[in-house]
Design a protein around this motif. Structure first.
Motif, PDB file in Angstrom:
ATOM      1  N   VAL A 142      -6.667  10.309 -25.029  1.00  0.00           N
ATOM      2  CA  VAL A 142      -7.503   9.000 -24.588  1.00  0.00           C
ATOM      3  C   VAL A 142      -7.631   8.855 -23.295  1.00  0.00           C
ATOM      4  O   VAL A 142      -6.532   8.944 -22.496  1.00  0.00           O
ATOM      5  CB  VAL A 142      -6.458   7.741 -25.143  1.00  0.00           C
ATOM      6  CG1 VAL A 142      -7.280   6.582 -24.910  1.00  0.00           C
ATOM      7  CG2 VAL A 142      -6.294   7.914 -26.680  1.00  0.00           C
ATOM      8  N   THR A 143      -8.698   8.871 -22.790  1.00  0.00           N
ATOM      9  CA  THR A 143      -9.187   8.787 -21.332  1.00  0.00           C
ATOM     10  C   THR A 143      -8.955   7.297 -20.951  1.00  0.00           C
ATOM     11  O   THR A 143      -9.364   6.133 -21.471  1.00  0.00           O
ATOM     12  CB  THR A 143     -10.578   9.347 -21.131  1.00  0.00           C
ATOM     13  OG1 THR A 143     -11.413   8.399 -21.894  1.00  0.00           O
ATOM     14  CG2 THR A 143     -10.692  10.624 -21.487  1.00  0.00           C
ATOM     15  N   ASP A 144      -8.415   7.218 -19.569  1.00  0.00           N
ATOM     16  CA  ASP A 144      -8.585   5.987 -18.993  1.00  0.00           C
ATOM     17  C   ASP A 144     -10.024   5.186 -18.859  1.00  0.00           C
ATOM     18  O   ASP A 144     -10.708   6.030 -18.459  1.00  0.00           O
ATOM     19  CB  ASP A 144      -8.144   6.226 -17.564  1.00  0.00           C
ATOM     20  CG  ASP A 144      -7.659   4.811 -16.714  1.00  0.00           C
ATOM     21  OD1 ASP A 144      -8.461   3.963 -16.956  1.00  0.00           O
ATOM     22  OD2 ASP A 144      -6.300   4.813 -16.154  1.00  0.00           O
ATOM     23  N   PRO A 145     -10.053   3.961 -19.387  1.00  0.00           N
ATOM     24  CA  PRO A 145     -11.048   3.367 -19.203  1.00  0.00           C
ATOM     25  C   PRO A 145     -11.995   3.085 -18.212  1.00  0.00           C
ATOM     26  O   PRO A 145     -13.138   3.114 -17.875  1.00  0.00           O
ATOM     27  CB  PRO A 145     -10.897   1.832 -19.914  1.00  0.00           C
ATOM     28  CG  PRO A 145      -9.578   1.617 -19.902  1.00  0.00           C
ATOM     29  CD  PRO A 145      -8.946   3.050 -19.876  1.00  0.00           C
ATOM     30  N   ARG A 146     -11.299   3.254 -16.934  1.00  0.00           N
ATOM     31  CA  ARG A 146     -11.654   3.181 -15.570  1.00  0.00           C
ATOM     32  C   ARG A 146     -12.095   4.492 -14.828  1.00  0.00           C
ATOM     33  O   ARG A 146     -12.644   4.456 -14.028  1.00  0.00           O
ATOM     34  CB  ARG A 146     -10.920   2.325 -14.622  1.00  0.00           C
ATOM     35  CG  ARG A 146     -10.511   0.942 -15.027  1.00  0.00           C
ATOM     36  CD  ARG A 146      -9.151   0.316 -14.526  1.00  0.00           C
ATOM     37  NE  ARG A 146      -7.821   1.251 -15.132  1.00  0.00           N
ATOM     38  CZ  ARG A 146      -6.776   0.820 -14.657  1.00  0.00           C
ATOM     39  NH1 ARG A 146      -6.428  -0.143 -14.151  1.00  0.00           N
ATOM     40  NH2 ARG A 146      -5.827   1.709 -15.296  1.00  0.00           N
ATOM     41  N   ASP A 147     -11.600   5.624 -15.807  1.00  0.00           N
ATOM     42  CA  ASP A 147     -11.940   6.917 -15.140  1.00  0.00           C
ATOM     43  C   ASP A 147     -11.689   7.967 -16.238  1.00  0.00           C
ATOM     44  O   ASP A 147     -10.728   8.323 -16.363  1.00  0.00           O
ATOM     45  CB  ASP A 147     -10.993   7.220 -13.935  1.00  0.00           C
ATOM     46  CG  ASP A 147     -11.269   8.894 -13.333  1.00  0.00           C
ATOM     47  OD1 ASP A 147     -12.105   9.455 -14.062  1.00  0.00           O
ATOM     48  OD2 ASP A 147     -10.684   8.659 -12.074  1.00  0.00           O
ATOM     49  N   PRO A 148     -12.721   8.302 -16.668  1.00  0.00           N
ATOM     50  CA  PRO A 148     -12.784   9.361 -17.928  1.00  0.00           C
ATOM     51  C   PRO A 148     -11.890  10.520 -17.600  1.00  0.00           C
ATOM     52  O   PRO A 148     -11.709  11.416 -18.495  1.00  0.00           O
ATOM     53  CB  PRO A 148     -14.253   9.586 -18.291  1.00  0.00           C
ATOM     54  CG  PRO A 148     -15.010   9.075 -17.351  1.00  0.00           C
ATOM     55  CD  PRO A 148     -14.143   8.125 -16.500  1.00  0.00           C
ATOM     56  N   GLY A 149     -11.893  10.956 -16.247  1.00  0.00           N
ATOM     57  CA  GLY A 149     -11.379  12.089 -15.851  1.00  0.00           C
ATOM     58  C   GLY A 149      -9.623  12.114 -15.965  1.00  0.00           C
ATOM     59  O   GLY A 149      -9.140  13.028 -15.589  1.00  0.00           O
ATOM     60  N   ILE A 150      -9.031  10.936 -16.315  1.00  0.00           N
ATOM     61  CA  ILE A 150      -7.741  10.634 -16.351  1.00  0.00           C
ATOM     62  C   ILE A 150      -7.470  10.441 -17.687  1.00  0.00           C
ATOM     63  O   ILE A 150      -7.929   9.868 -18.600  1.00  0.00           O
ATOM     64  CB  ILE A 150      -7.347   9.701 -15.545  1.00  0.00           C
ATOM     65  CG1 ILE A 150      -7.448   9.891 -14.158  1.00  0.00           C
ATOM     66  CG2 ILE A 150      -5.920   9.386 -15.431  1.00  0.00           C
ATOM     67  CD1 ILE A 150      -7.273   8.849 -12.896  1.00  0.00           C
ATOM     68  N   ALA A 151      -6.419  11.374 -18.119  1.00  0.00           N
ATOM     69  CA  ALA A 151      -5.852  11.167 -19.529  1.00  0.00           C
ATOM     70  C   ALA A 151      -4.652  10.011 -19.697  1.00  0.00           C
ATOM     71  O   ALA A 151      -3.759  10.263 -19.090  1.00  0.00           O
ATOM     72  CB  ALA A 151      -5.312  12.379 -20.252  1.00  0.00           C
ATOM     73  N   ALA A 152      -5.119   8.896 -20.173  1.00  0.00           N
ATOM     74  CA  ALA A 152      -4.073   7.756 -20.303  1.00  0.00           C
ATOM     75  C   ALA A 152      -3.065   8.063 -21.280  1.00  0.00           C
ATOM     76  O   ALA A 152      -2.024   7.447 -21.113  1.00  0.00           O
ATOM     77  CB  ALA A 152      -4.932   6.422 -20.665  1.00  0.00           C
ATOM     78  N   TYR A 153      -3.653   8.947 -22.211  1.00  0.00           N
ATOM     79  CA  TYR A 153      -2.755   9.435 -23.265  1.00  0.00           C
ATOM     80  C   TYR A 153      -2.782  10.596 -23.804  1.00  0.00           C
ATOM     81  O   TYR A 153      -4.217  11.030 -24.087  1.00  0.00           O
ATOM     82  CB  TYR A 153      -2.602   8.132 -24.490  1.00  0.00           C
ATOM     83  CG  TYR A 153      -1.562   8.594 -25.801  1.00  0.00           C
ATOM     84  CD1 TYR A 153      -0.269   8.502 -25.337  1.00  0.00           C
ATOM     85  CD2 TYR A 153      -2.016   9.095 -26.954  1.00  0.00           C
ATOM     86  CE1 TYR A 153       0.488   8.831 -26.527  1.00  0.00           C
ATOM     87  CE2 TYR A 153      -1.328   9.443 -28.074  1.00  0.00           C
ATOM     88  CZ  TYR A 153       0.099   9.184 -27.750  1.00  0.00           C
ATOM     89  OH  TYR A 153       0.930   9.496 -28.515  1.00  0.00           O
ATOM     90  N   THR A 154      -1.958  11.562 -24.086  1.00  0.00           N
ATOM     91  CA  THR A 154      -2.126  12.762 -24.934  1.00  0.00           C
ATOM     92  C   THR A 154      -1.447  12.663 -26.181  1.00  0.00           C
ATOM     93  O   THR A 154      -0.028  12.640 -26.145  1.00  0.00           O
ATOM     94  CB  THR A 154      -1.571  13.918 -23.697  1.00  0.00           C
ATOM     95  OG1 THR A 154      -2.142  13.895 -22.652  1.00  0.00           O
ATOM     96  CG2 THR A 154      -1.735  15.222 -24.525  1.00  0.00           C
ATOM     97  N   ALA A 155      -2.024  12.876 -27.271  1.00  0.00           N
ATOM     98  CA  ALA A 155      -1.557  12.826 -28.461  1.00  0.00           C
ATOM     99  C   ALA A 155      -0.472  14.016 -28.813  1.00  0.00           C
ATOM    100  O   ALA A 155      -0.690  15.188 -27.909  1.00  0.00           O
ATOM    101  CB  ALA A 155      -2.370  12.785 -29.438  1.00  0.00           C
ATOM    102  N   PRO A 156       0.394  14.162 -29.769  1.00  0.00           N
ATOM    103  CA  PRO A 156       1.312  15.135 -30.246  1.00  0.00           C
ATOM    104  C   PRO A 156       0.431  16.339 -30.248  1.00  0.00           C
ATOM    105  O   PRO A 156      -0.746  16.133 -30.806  1.00  0.00           O
ATOM    106  CB  PRO A 156       1.854  14.645 -31.172  1.00  0.00           C
ATOM    107  CG  PRO A 156       2.011  13.053 -31.438  1.00  0.00           C
ATOM    108  CD  PRO A 156       0.509  12.746 -30.608  1.00  0.00           C
ATOM    109  N   PRO A 157       1.058  17.528 -30.177  1.00  0.00           N
ATOM    110  CA  PRO A 157       0.399  18.743 -30.637  1.00  0.00           C
ATOM    111  C   PRO A 157      -0.207  18.833 -31.874  1.00  0.00           C
ATOM    112  O   PRO A 157       0.483  18.346 -32.902  1.00  0.00           O
ATOM    113  CB  PRO A 157       1.376  19.885 -30.368  1.00  0.00           C
ATOM    114  CG  PRO A 157       2.376  19.402 -29.355  1.00  0.00           C
ATOM    115  CD  PRO A 157       2.462  17.706 -29.534  1.00  0.00           C
ATOM    116  N   ALA A 158      -1.515  19.624 -32.180  1.00  0.00           N
ATOM    117  CA  ALA A 158      -1.933  19.359 -33.748  1.00  0.00           C
ATOM    118  C   ALA A 158      -1.299  19.992 -34.638  1.00  0.00           C
ATOM    119  O   ALA A 158      -1.077  19.658 -35.627  1.00  0.00           O
ATOM    120  CB  ALA A 158      -3.371  20.340 -33.395  1.00  0.00           C
ATOM    121  N   ILE A 159      -0.168  21.032 -34.050  1.00  0.00           N
ATOM    122  CA  ILE A 159       0.573  21.648 -35.171  1.00  0.00           C
ATOM    123  C   ILE A 159       1.578  20.657 -35.567  1.00  0.00           C
ATOM    124  O   ILE A 159       2.304  20.882 -36.798  1.00  0.00           O
ATOM    125  CB  ILE A 159       1.361  22.874 -34.361  1.00  0.00           C
ATOM    126  CG1 ILE A 159       2.002  23.695 -35.424  1.00  0.00           C
ATOM    127  CG2 ILE A 159       2.496  22.405 -33.238  1.00  0.00           C
ATOM    128  CD1 ILE A 159       2.661  24.997 -34.937  1.00  0.00           C
TER     129      ILE A 159
END
Length: 381
Positions: free
Chosen positions: A140-157
Motif C-alpha cells: 500500500v503506497t503512501d498517498p503523498r508519495d507512490p514511491g514509498i510503501a506505507a504498508y507491506t502485506a504478509p508474504p504470499a506464502i
C-alpha cells in the motif's frame, strides 16, 4: 495469527449503547411507519455506499449518478472506467445485501473469492488475477508519495493459512458484540491483503456483511462506507490503518481502531436517522401541498426525489410508481407545465430538477443541513 479483539472501555460501552439505541429506534420507525419514500431512501443509501467506497479508491461518481447507473440508465456522464467500477461494486453489494437473512449461511474462502471476482473480474489478468489469492508481494503506497510503501502485506506464502484462520474466526462466536466483530473483520482482511487489488473495498464490504447479518437493520441502513468516504474521514481512516505499522504485526493493541469504528457507527447512525426524519418531513409537507394544488398523490414520489436527491429521471419514477411509459411521461410533462419541474437535457439523457413553482417550504425542509455530535467527549475541540 490475527489481531486480538481488545476489551472495550466504559466510554466505549456507552458509545456502543448509544449506537444500539439509535439503530433500534430506526428499526421501529421503519416498521411502524412504512411509507413509499422508504424504498427510495434504501436505494439512495445503497448508491451512497457505492459512491463513497469507490471514491476512497479514486473512482469518483456522484451518488445521483450511481443511482442512475443502478437504474440501468445508459446516458450518464461518467467515464467508462468509473461506470465499470460502479456497476461491479453494485453487483457485489447487491449480493452482500441478499445474504443478510440466509439461514444456513457460513463464511468460506470460496465465498470471499467469489465476491472478489464480482468486484474485480472485469480487471482480471494473469498478473492481477481476480477471485484468487495473490501469488506475490503487495504494497500500500503512501498517498503523498507512490514511491514509498506505507504498508507491506504478509508474504504470499502466508496468505492461505491466514485466510483459513480468518474464516474459522468469522464462523465462530466469541461473545463479542457484532459491531465490534465487524470492525475487527475489516482490520483482519485489509491487513492480510490477500488479493493483488480491491482489498480495501473487499474489507469494507466484509464489515458491511457482518453488520447486515446481525439483523437489526436492513442491509441498506447498516453500512459505514458512506461515512468512511467523506474526505476528512477518509484521511483519518488511512491514518488509523497506518498506526498499525508498516508491516503485519498482529501482536498489538488495536483499541484505537475500535474507537475509530465506534465513532463511525455513531455518526453514520446519526446521519441515517437524520435522512429518515428529513425524508418523512418532506413527504408530509408534500402531502399538505398536493391537495390544494390538485395533484395526484402518485407524483409526490417524483417531487420527493427532486427535493431530497436533487433530480428525477423518467425511468426511476416509472419503476417507483409501477406506471407505463406513457403514464410516466404524461405526469412529468404535466409537472413541467405546472412549473413544478424543469427538464435538463434531451431525450434519453433527460432528467428533471425543481422548477420555478416548486414549493419553497419543501426545499427548505429537504436542504437544511443536519448537525452531527461527537460521541467521544474528549475528541471535541
Amino acid at each position: 495469527m490475527l489481531y486480538p479483539t481488545p476489551t472495550l472501555t466504559a466510554v466505549d460501552q456507552e458509545v456502543l449503547a448509544d449506537v444500539e439505541a439509535m439503530r433500534q429506534a430506526m428499526r421501529h420507525q421503519i416498521r411502524a411507519n412504512p411509507a413509499r419514500w422508504t424504498h427510495g431512501l434504501r436505494k439512495y443509501l445503497t448508491a451512497d455506499t457505492i459512491a463513497a467506497s469507490n471514491s476512497i479508491e479514486g473512482f469518483r461518481v456522484s451518488t445521483a449518478d450511481v443511482q442512475d447507473l443502478m437504474d440501468g440508465e445508459r446516458d450518464v456522464e461518467v467515464s467508462d472506467e468509473n461506470r465499470e467500477e460502479t456497476l461491479a461494486y453494485q453487483r457485489m453489494m447487491t449480493y452482500v445485501q441478499t445474504l443478510h437473512d440466509v439461514t444456513d449461511f457460513t463464511y468460506s474462502k470460496s465465498l470471499l473469492n467469489a465476491l472478489h471476482w464480482m468486484l474485480q473480474g472485469h480487471r482480471h489478468t494473469a498478473r492481477k488475477p481476480a477471485g484468487q489469492w495473490r501469488g506475490g508481494p503487495v504494497y500500500v503506497t503512501d498517498p503523498r508519495d507512490p514511491g514509498i510503501a506505507a504498508y507491506t502485506a504478509p508474504p504470499a506464502i502466508d496468505v492461505p493459512g491466514l485466510m483459513d484462520e480468518l474464516v474459522e474466526w468469522l464462523n465462530s462466536d466469541d461473545g463479542t458484540h457484532p459491531l465490534v466483530r465487524a470492525a475487527m473483520a475489516h482490520l483482519h482482511l485489509v491487513s492480510i491483503h490477500p488479493w493483488t487489488d480491491g482489498n480495501g473495498r473487499m474489507s469494507r464490504s466484509l464489515q458491511t456483511l457482518l453488520i447486515a447479518r446481525e439483523g437489526v437493520l436492513a442491509p441498506e441502513f447498516s453500512s459505514i462506507e458512506a461515512w468512511l468516504g467523506r474526505p476528512g474521514n477518509t484521511w483519518e481512516y488511512y491514518k488509523e490503518l497506518q498506526r498499525r505499522g508498516a508491516t503485519y504485526r498482529p501482536d498489538q493493541d488495536v483499541s484505537g481502531w475500535i474507537r475509530f469504528n465506534l465513532t463511525a457507527y455513531h455518526q453514520q447512525a446519526q446521519t441515517v436517522r437524520g435522512r429518515m426524519d428529513r425524508s418523512a418531513a418532506v413527504w408530509e409537507v408534500l402531502l399538505s401541498f398536493a391537495g390544494p394544488a390538485g395533484l395526484n398523490e402518485r407524483v409526490l414520489s417524483a417531487l420527493h426525489d427532486v427535493a431530497v436527491v436533487g433530480r428525477i429521471r423518467r425511468a426511476r419514477y416509472e419503476q417507483a410508481e409501477g406506471l407505463t411509459l406513457q403514464q410516466a411521461q404524461r405526469d412529468l410533462r404535466d409537472l413541467v407545465t405546472a412549473g413544478l419541474l424543469a427538464p435538463v437535457g434531451r431525450t434519453r439523457a433527460r432528467y428533471y430538477t425543481e422548477g420555478p413553482g416548486f414549493p419553497e417550504r419543501v426545499l427548505e425542509v429537504a436542504r437544511t443541513p443536519m448537525t452531527l455530535s461527537e460521541p467521544y467527549p474528549d475528541a471535541v475541540g
